[in-house]
Design a protein around this motif. Structure first.
Motif, PDB file in Angstrom:
ATOM      1  N   GLU A  67      20.582   6.502   6.913  1.00 19.78           N
ATOM      2  CA  GLU A  67      21.276   6.817   8.140  1.00 19.78           C
ATOM      3  C   GLU A  67      21.110   6.013   9.388  1.00 19.78           C
ATOM      4  OE1 GLU A  67      21.298  10.745   9.690  1.00 19.78           O
ATOM      5  OE2 GLU A  67      22.255  11.537   7.845  1.00 19.78           O
ATOM      6  N   LEU A  68      19.973   5.416   9.569  1.00 14.22           N
ATOM      7  CA  LEU A  68      19.595   4.460  10.648  1.00 14.22           C
ATOM      8  C   LEU A  68      19.413   2.987  10.196  1.00 14.22           C
ATOM      9  CD1 LEU A  68      16.848   6.670  12.345  1.00 14.22           C
ATOM     10  CD2 LEU A  68      19.264   6.550  12.782  1.00 14.22           C
ATOM     11  N   ALA A  69      19.819   2.753   8.893  1.00 15.36           N
ATOM     12  CA  ALA A  69      19.684   1.218   8.487  1.00 15.36           C
ATOM     13  C   ALA A  69      20.536   0.488   9.460  1.00 15.36           C
ATOM     14  CB  ALA A  69      19.959   1.107   7.072  1.00 15.36           C
ATOM     15  N   PRO A  70      20.168  -0.751   9.787  1.00 19.32           N
ATOM     16  CA  PRO A  70      18.942  -1.581   9.274  1.00 19.32           C
ATOM     17  C   PRO A  70      17.674  -1.326  10.013  1.00 19.32           C
ATOM     18  CG  PRO A  70      20.333  -2.894  10.725  1.00 19.32           C
ATOM     19  CD  PRO A  70      21.105  -1.674  10.770  1.00 19.32           C
ATOM     20  N   LEU A  71      17.535  -0.483  10.850  1.00 19.46           N
ATOM     21  CA  LEU A  71      16.131  -0.008  11.170  1.00 19.46           C
ATOM     22  C   LEU A  71      15.597   0.634  10.093  1.00 19.46           C
ATOM     23  CD1 LEU A  71      17.164   2.338  14.468  1.00 19.46           C
ATOM     24  CD2 LEU A  71      16.334  -0.296  14.416  1.00 19.46           C
ATOM     25  N   ARG A  72      14.132   0.318  10.039  1.00 15.90           N
ATOM     26  CA  ARG A  72      13.470   0.759   8.953  1.00 15.90           C
ATOM     27  C   ARG A  72      12.724   1.944   9.182  1.00 15.90           C
ATOM     28  NH1 ARG A  72       9.508  -1.996   7.293  1.00 15.90           N
ATOM     29  NH2 ARG A  72       9.089  -3.377   9.386  1.00 15.90           N
ATOM     30  N   VAL A  73      12.796   2.934   8.105  1.00 22.62           N
ATOM     31  CA  VAL A  73      11.876   4.173   8.346  1.00 22.62           C
ATOM     32  C   VAL A  73      11.066   4.441   7.164  1.00 22.62           C
ATOM     33  CG1 VAL A  73      12.299   6.668   8.718  1.00 22.62           C
ATOM     34  CG2 VAL A  73      14.039   5.314   9.621  1.00 22.62           C
ATOM     35  N   ASN A  74       9.786   4.721   7.311  1.00 23.45           N
ATOM     36  CA  ASN A  74       8.900   4.911   6.263  1.00 23.45           C
ATOM     37  C   ASN A  74       7.971   6.140   6.691  1.00 23.45           C
ATOM     38  OD1 ASN A  74       9.310   2.543   4.548  1.00 23.45           O
ATOM     39  ND2 ASN A  74       9.064   1.556   6.320  1.00 23.45           N
ATOM     40  N   VAL A  75       7.337   6.806   5.750  1.00 17.23           N
ATOM     41  CA  VAL A  75       6.281   7.691   6.058  1.00 17.23           C
ATOM     42  C   VAL A  75       5.020   7.289   5.373  1.00 17.23           C
ATOM     43  CG1 VAL A  75       7.350   9.063   4.259  1.00 17.23           C
ATOM     44  CG2 VAL A  75       6.004  10.183   5.804  1.00 17.23           C
ATOM     45  N   VAL A  76       3.719   7.545   5.894  1.00 21.43           N
ATOM     46  CA  VAL A  76       2.477   7.535   5.748  1.00 21.43           C
ATOM     47  C   VAL A  76       1.921   8.957   5.256  1.00 21.43           C
ATOM     48  CG1 VAL A  76       0.132   6.909   6.058  1.00 21.43           C
ATOM     49  CG2 VAL A  76       2.102   5.353   6.930  1.00 21.43           C
TER      50      VAL A  76
ATOM     51  N   THR B 140       8.092   5.309  11.994  1.00 20.44           N
ATOM     52  CA  THR B 140       7.160   5.549  10.716  1.00 20.44           C
ATOM     53  C   THR B 140       6.565   7.103  11.000  1.00 20.44           C
ATOM     54  OG1 THR B 140       6.380   3.425  10.638  1.00 20.44           O
ATOM     55  CG2 THR B 140       5.120   4.966   9.509  1.00 20.44           C
ATOM     56  N   LEU B 141       6.993   7.908  10.085  1.00 23.18           N
ATOM     57  CA  LEU B 141       6.381   9.496  10.223  1.00 23.18           C
ATOM     58  C   LEU B 141       5.048   9.533   9.381  1.00 23.18           C
ATOM     59  CD1 LEU B 141       9.596   9.079  10.558  1.00 23.18           C
ATOM     60  CD2 LEU B 141       9.526  11.607   9.868  1.00 23.18           C
ATOM     61  N   THR B 142       4.748  10.611   9.603  1.00 27.70           N
ATOM     62  CA  THR B 142       3.559  11.325   8.877  1.00 27.70           C
ATOM     63  C   THR B 142       3.714  12.339   8.045  1.00 27.70           C
ATOM     64  OG1 THR B 142       2.208  10.311  10.511  1.00 27.70           O
ATOM     65  CG2 THR B 142       0.803  11.626   9.099  1.00 27.70           C
ATOM     66  N   SER B 143       3.374  12.260   6.765  1.00 26.71           N
ATOM     67  CA  SER B 143       3.325  13.646   5.838  1.00 26.71           C
ATOM     68  C   SER B 143       1.929  14.243   5.518  1.00 26.71           C
ATOM     69  CB  SER B 143       4.108  13.459   4.614  1.00 26.71           C
ATOM     70  OG  SER B 143       3.713  12.647   3.765  1.00 26.71           O
TER      71      SER B 143
ATOM     72  N   GLY C 242      12.427   3.386   3.546  1.00 26.72           N
ATOM     73  CA  GLY C 242      12.433   4.594   2.838  1.00 26.72           C
ATOM     74  C   GLY C 242      11.346   4.763   1.756  1.00 26.72           C
ATOM     75  N   THR C 243      10.183   4.396   2.172  1.00 28.46           N
ATOM     76  CA  THR C 243       9.212   4.521   1.385  1.00 28.46           C
ATOM     77  C   THR C 243       8.124   5.498   1.639  1.00 28.46           C
ATOM     78  OG1 THR C 243       9.103   2.191   0.429  1.00 28.46           O
ATOM     79  CG2 THR C 243       7.059   3.033   0.346  1.00 28.46           C
ATOM     80  N   VAL C 244       7.208   5.982   0.898  1.00 31.41           N
ATOM     81  CA  VAL C 244       6.194   7.039   1.034  1.00 31.41           C
ATOM     82  C   VAL C 244       4.814   6.241   0.810  1.00 31.41           C
ATOM     83  CG1 VAL C 244       5.031   9.088   0.871  1.00 31.41           C
ATOM     84  CG2 VAL C 244       7.358   9.265   0.728  1.00 31.41           C
ATOM     85  N   LEU C 245       4.056   5.880   1.714  1.00 32.80           N
ATOM     86  CA  LEU C 245       2.661   5.107   1.485  1.00 32.80           C
ATOM     87  C   LEU C 245       1.572   6.146   1.320  1.00 32.80           C
ATOM     88  CD1 LEU C 245       3.261   2.287   4.258  1.00 32.80           C
ATOM     89  CD2 LEU C 245       3.800   2.132   1.599  1.00 32.80           C
ATOM     90  N   ASP C 246       0.906   6.035   0.101  1.00 32.90           N
ATOM     91  CA  ASP C 246       0.162   7.140  -0.138  1.00 32.90           C
ATOM     92  C   ASP C 246      -1.202   6.638   0.178  1.00 32.90           C
ATOM     93  OD1 ASP C 246       1.513   9.300  -1.226  1.00 32.90           O
ATOM     94  OD2 ASP C 246       2.001   8.271  -2.935  1.00 32.90           O
TER      95      ASP C 246
END
Length: 223
Positions: free
Chosen positions: A147-156, A113-116, A211-215
């Motif tokens: 690219e990394l699926a099935p690992l899950r990558v999202n950004v808050v 999980t990344l941060t924008s 693949g989701t951006v959580l606002d």
């Protein structure tokens, strides 16, 4: 996601602000939480240091990146490009460096999980560096989710959050900033680290989110 005594979580930037709140929340669950940050001795702009840190940790389950950088503001025509590149080296390339190093250590079912930040999608004059960095991170998260699926990558994507990042402001200026948030944001206040921590836990816990951006911005994008 099920947490057990064997679950290993890593929070980059986990010694202050939002990152500390995320690490504190994860610490209430079974397993081990590692808090890595510049103040704890890790410079995420140093690929060798990041690779060594993850090699020492071994297999991990969840990696959260909240480390930020001081970004110069002002119009592009007067921008200090050296300072702008330095900000990118920490927040953008540092996040990419962590993602690259972590990818080989994340166990099946793991999350990154990344941060924008809300300026990624709100055109505000004088915020070129923050806008560009955060937009790049959101695009990166979506690509890595493939690219990394099935690992899950999202950004808050946080909005204004009342943390010690603003400690250097004079008390009057900080209060004025919070008062403006109460007056202009639909939520009627600035965010707290606990508000943001809930979003990172949602990204970790919800197995159908990638693949989701959580606002989490108090409505800043619609204000």
């Amino acid at each position: 996601m099920t947490f057990t005594a064997a679950t290993v979580s890593v929070v980059i930037g986990g010694t202050s602000g939002i990152g500390r709140a995320v690490a504190d929340a994860l610490s209430q669950r079974p397993g081990t939480v590692h808090r890595l940050s510049r103040s704890a001795g890790l410079d995420i702009s140093d690929p060798a240091a990041v690779a060594a840190a993850f090699a020492a940790l071994g297999p991990v389950d969840h990696v959260v990146i909240t480390a930020g950088s001081q970004a110069p503001g002002g119009p592009l025509t007067g921008l200090d490009l050296t300072a702008a590149k330095a900000a990118f080296d920490v927040k953008f390339w540092g996040s990419v460096t962590v993602a690259q190093a972590a990818a080989g250590h994340l166990r099946p079912g793991g999350t990154l999980t990344l941060t924008s930040g809300f300026l990624a999608r709100r055109a505000t004059p004088g915020t070129f560096v923050k806008t560009a960095m955060n937009a790049a991170l959101e695009a990166t998260a979506k690509l890595l989710a493939r690219e990394l699926a099935p690992l899950r990558v999202n950004v808050v994507s946080p909005g204004l959050t009342d943390t010690e990042a603003y400690a250097a402001l004079p008390a009057e200026a900080r209060q004025a900033m919070l008062d403006r948030a109460r007056a202009t944001l639909p939520a009627g206040r600035a965010g707290t680290p606990a508000d943001l921590a809930a979003a990172y836990l949602f990204a970790i816990d919800t197995a159908f989110v990638t693949g989701t951006v959580l606002d989490v911005d108090g409505g800043a994008l619609i204000a």
